[in-house]
Structure formats: C-alpha cells, structure tokens
Design a protein around this motif. Structure first.
Motif, PDB file in Angstrom:
ATOM      1  N   UNK A 142       0.828  -1.206   0.000  1.00 50.49           N
ATOM      2  CA  UNK A 142       0.000   0.000   0.000  1.00 50.49           C
ATOM      3  C   UNK A 142       0.858   1.251   0.000  1.00 50.49           C
ATOM      4  N   UNK A 143       0.353   2.288  -0.646  1.00 48.79           N
ATOM      5  CA  UNK A 143       1.080   3.543  -0.803  1.00 48.79           C
ATOM      6  C   UNK A 143       0.271   4.670  -0.165  1.00 48.79           C
ATOM      7  N   UNK A 144       0.962   5.553   0.606  1.00 50.42           N
ATOM      8  CA  UNK A 144       0.270   6.657   1.276  1.00 50.42           C
ATOM      9  C   UNK A 144       1.152   7.889   1.312  1.00 50.42           C
ATOM     10  N   UNK A 145       0.515   9.063   1.318  1.00 48.23           N
ATOM     11  CA  UNK A 145       1.218  10.337   1.455  1.00 48.23           C
ATOM     12  C   UNK A 145       0.648  11.074   2.667  1.00 48.23           C
ATOM     13  N   UNK A 146       1.523  11.555   3.540  1.00 53.32           N
ATOM     14  CA  UNK A 146       1.132  12.318   4.726  1.00 53.32           C
ATOM     15  C   UNK A 146       1.965  13.593   4.790  1.00 53.32           C
ATOM     16  N   UNK A 147       1.552  14.516   5.661  1.00 50.39           N
ATOM     17  CA  UNK A 147       2.281  15.771   5.813  1.00 50.39           C
ATOM     18  C   UNK A 147       2.378  16.148   7.280  1.00 50.39           C
ATOM     19  N   UNK A 148       3.521  16.726   7.655  1.00 47.99           N
ATOM     20  CA  UNK A 148       3.730  17.204   9.024  1.00 47.99           C
ATOM     21  C   UNK A 148       3.722  18.731   9.090  1.00 47.99           C
ATOM     22  N   UNK A 149       3.394  19.388   7.985  1.00 51.31           N
ATOM     23  CA  UNK A 149       3.419  20.845   7.928  1.00 51.31           C
ATOM     24  C   UNK A 149       2.172  21.431   8.569  1.00 51.31           C
ATOM     25  N   UNK A 150       2.213  22.752   8.831  1.00 47.60           N
ATOM     26  CA  UNK A 150       1.079  23.459   9.423  1.00 47.60           C
ATOM     27  C   UNK A 150       0.358  24.280   8.366  1.00 47.60           C
ATOM     28  N   UNK A 151      -0.869  24.705   8.693  1.00 49.21           N
ATOM     29  CA  UNK A 151      -1.683  25.407   7.718  1.00 49.21           C
ATOM     30  C   UNK A 151      -1.054  26.741   7.306  1.00 49.21           C
ATOM     31  N   UNK A 152      -0.314  27.393   8.192  1.00 50.84           N
ATOM     32  CA  UNK A 152       0.280  28.695   7.868  1.00 50.84           C
ATOM     33  C   UNK A 152       1.397  28.580   6.844  1.00 50.84           C
ATOM     34  N   UNK A 153       1.906  27.375   6.637  1.00 48.79           N
ATOM     35  CA  UNK A 153       2.992  27.184   5.670  1.00 48.79           C
ATOM     36  C   UNK A 153       2.490  26.981   4.252  1.00 48.79           C
ATOM     37  N   UNK A 154       1.177  26.859   4.088  1.00 45.98           N
ATOM     38  CA  UNK A 154       0.619  26.604   2.770  1.00 45.98           C
ATOM     39  C   UNK A 154       0.414  27.913   2.018  1.00 45.98           C
ATOM     40  N   UNK A 155       1.534  28.562   1.672  1.00 44.44           N
ATOM     41  CA  UNK A 155       1.537  29.837   0.985  1.00 44.44           C
ATOM     42  C   UNK A 155       2.950  30.094   0.459  1.00 44.44           C
ATOM     43  N   UNK A 156       3.095  31.015  -0.481  1.00 43.03           N
ATOM     44  CA  UNK A 156       4.439  31.342  -0.972  1.00 43.03           C
ATOM     45  C   UNK A 156       5.360  31.735   0.167  1.00 43.03           C
ATOM     46  N   UNK A 157       6.555  31.159   0.171  1.00 38.17           N
ATOM     47  CA  UNK A 157       7.512  31.400   1.236  1.00 38.17           C
ATOM     48  C   UNK A 157       7.476  30.359   2.331  1.00 38.17           C
ATOM     49  N   UNK A 158       6.414  29.573   2.379  1.00 34.58           N
ATOM     50  CA  UNK A 158       6.313  28.515   3.380  1.00 34.58           C
ATOM     51  C   UNK A 158       7.051  27.262   2.950  1.00 34.58           C
ATOM     52  N   UNK A 159       7.183  26.322   3.864  1.00 38.80           N
ATOM     53  CA  UNK A 159       7.826  25.043   3.576  1.00 38.80           C
ATOM     54  C   UNK A 159       6.833  23.907   3.800  1.00 38.80           C
ATOM     55  N   UNK A 160       6.736  23.034   2.826  1.00 39.49           N
ATOM     56  CA  UNK A 160       5.822  21.903   2.888  1.00 39.49           C
ATOM     57  C   UNK A 160       6.632  20.601   2.915  1.00 39.49           C
ATOM     58  N   UNK A 161       6.308  19.733   3.867  1.00 35.66           N
ATOM     59  CA  UNK A 161       6.960  18.425   3.978  1.00 35.66           C
ATOM     60  C   UNK A 161       5.938  17.339   3.656  1.00 35.66           C
ATOM     61  N   UNK A 162       6.199  16.567   2.599  1.00 30.59           N
ATOM     62  CA  UNK A 162       5.333  15.462   2.193  1.00 30.59           C
ATOM     63  C   UNK A 162       6.104  14.153   2.333  1.00 30.59           C
ATOM     64  N   UNK A 163       5.532  13.212   3.060  1.00 32.64           N
ATOM     65  CA  UNK A 163       6.176  11.904   3.245  1.00 32.64           C
ATOM     66  C   UNK A 163       5.406  10.846   2.479  1.00 32.64           C
ATOM     67  N   UNK A 164       6.110  10.129   1.627  1.00 31.22           N
ATOM     68  CA  UNK A 164       5.523   9.031   0.866  1.00 31.22           C
ATOM     69  C   UNK A 164       6.027   7.715   1.461  1.00 31.22           C
TER      70      UNK A 164
END
Length: 303
Positions: A142-164
């Motif tokens: 099985x394959x899954x994607x999760x994220x540990x980022x916060x809602x305030x980072x979902x904008x230009x200049x923010x950092x997004x972490x996606x784990x597959x």
C-alpha cells in the motif's frame, strides 16, 4: 521472487467492480487534493502477482487459472510476515465470519477477492487456493502520502513536507531485515525525478519512506507532485499524485496586507454595533424593572 518484464494496470474487472473516486486527505491542517493512484498488477513467475494500491482505497486480488474455476471450492488465505499472522479470509467460496476484514471483503464472480477501504494491516501475502492447492499468490503493498506541515505554511515562502510511505507485503512499511525490491522517488507532473536542490530536499527515513521538503513559490499553487514506486526489474509499477492548494495566495506584508472580503468587513463593523444596541435595551429594561420594584416596596411600607 522474480517477475517477468510485462506489467499492466488494473483491468476491466477492477473498473467494473469499484467506482473511481477522488479523495481529500488532511494531515496537520494541510489539505492536498488526491488526483489518483494507478492500481498496478505486475505478473510474476509461478503464479505470483505484485499488487500496489493506495491506503484507504480498494483492491481486487486476482485469482488466475488456465481453466474455469468453481468458486465454491475456492479458499483465500492471508499471511503478514512482519507480525507472523495467518488467517483464512474465504473458505469454500464464503467470506469467513471470523475474519477482521469480513465487512470489507467480497468474492467476485471470477473468484477474485475484492478488498475495500484498505488499511495498513491489509498489506501482506494472499493465496487463492482450490482443494488445498495454491493457484495464485498475490503480494499486496500500500502507498500513502502524509504531511507534518502546518496550515500557515501553505503559501508562498512557506515550507511543505510530504512523506511518501510504502507499506510492503512483507513487513508493513518497516523495511527491516531485507533490501526493498523497489525504488521510491518523487517526481514532477511531467515525470522528471526530483533531486536535492536549492529549494527542495529529499530525506529517506527508511527504505520505504521518502520525505520531500519544498520551499513554496507562487507558481506552486495547484502544482502536481507524484510519488512513484518503481520495480527494480520492471520499471514504474505504481504512483500516487497530489496537487497542492494554497490557502493564502500571497504572504501578508506591510505593502501587501491581507484584503478581507466586503461581507467580512460588514460583519466586523455590524457585530459590535449590534452588541451595543442589545446592551442598551437590556439596561433600559433592567432600569424600569428596578423603578417598578422600588415603587412597589414604597406602597407596601405605606400600607
């Protein structure tokens, strides 16, 4: 286990048995739109099949046979190596009532086993048997994607972490004790494999989990990112797509403040006015009642 060079996506049986659906996944208040997973079947030698699907999705485990099968004689067994767990899911064409998957299992007319709403513990080895002889071995990962980022980072200049993460059929994602039989990568929408660079970083926590950390730009809004699993012998086997959706289009600054909609401005102005009006009339009512009460007390004293 050696697989042949041919591979195919899930066929008409899977498409007719399950409806295709698009899901929204949220992790740590970050929303990503799930675009789709290509459920992939890789035929292997000696009646073995490698099957990839997504966590929370559906899977159809094929039971291949050169001759027509009588499903009333079919038994499906399940083995999970990491926990050394063995169960009988179907016996003589009937879903086992004692199976913890019983509410999510259906035996198809061609004796394939349908599994709905996949969870981590569904990853493992499944065997289709007739008269105690194995016909097909299906190895489901099985394959899954999760994220540990916060809602305030979902904008230009923010950092997004996606784990597959791949929850493998042999140890449900731990990848301990043996090399992984696949390669895990992140790719852009056009299929170009992503590498470490000035605004993105790739981090392997295990051989079965790869995290992509990206510094967002304005053009990353609605950008599609792809986590893909590639068989080391047969090329790409499965992939999972996500599209990032910005909650904020721009980063608030002194020169570029956040502009609220007119409805919100009206609400912000009207609400305090309404509170003052209600407070005023409440005060007047209380004052009148106090005067009436005092007058009543005076009459009682006079009497």
């Amino acid at each position: 286990m050696k697989c042949s060079s041919s591979s195919r996506s899930s066929g008409r049986d899977e498409q007719s048995f399950f409806r295709t659906e698009t899901s929204d996944m949220m992790s740590s208040l970050i929303r990503f739109l799930l675009v789709g997973l290509l459920p992939t079947v890789v035929r292997c030698s000696r009646g073995a099949v490698l099957l990839y699907s997504r966590l929370g999705g559906d899977a159809l485990l094929p039971c291949y046979s050169p001759v027509p099968l009588d499903c009333s004689s079919i038994t499906w067994t399940f083995y999970q190596g990491g926990r050394v767990r063995f169960t009988e899911e179907v016996r003589e064409g009937r879903v086992s009532a004692v199976s913890d998957k019983s509410s999510r299992l259906t035996l198809a007319s061609n004796c394939s086993l349908a599994v709905r709403d996949l969870v981590v513990d569904d990853a493992g080895s499944y065997h289709c048997k007739t008269h105690q002889q194995s016909i097909t071995a299906v190895y489901l990962s099985l394959l899954a994607i999760t994220s540990s980022s916060t809602v305030t980072e979902l904008q230009p200049g923010g950092r997004i972490a996606l784990s597959c993460t791949v929850f493998t059929y042999y140890d449900t994602g731990l990848c301990a004790g043996r090399p992984a039989p696949f390669d895990l990568t992140w790719a852009s929408e056009d299929g170009v494999t992503l590498r470490n660079g000035t605004r993105q970083e790739l981090i392997f926590s295990t051989r079965c989990s790869l995290t992509l950390v990206t510094k967002l730009r304005r053009e990353d809004n609605n950008r599609k990112l792809r986590c893909q699993v590639s068989s080391q012998e047969n090329g790409t086997a499965a992939f999972l797509d996500f599209t990032s959706a910005f909650l904020f289009q721009t980063t608030p600054t002194a020169q570029n403040p956040v502009q609220l909609p007119i409805s919100r401005i009206v609400l912000c102005v009207a609400l305090p006015v309404m509170v003052l009006i209600v407070s005023f009339f409440t005060w007047r009512g209380d004052r009148k009642r106090a005067k009436a009460f005092a007058a009543g007390m005076e009459l009682q004293e006079m009497n």
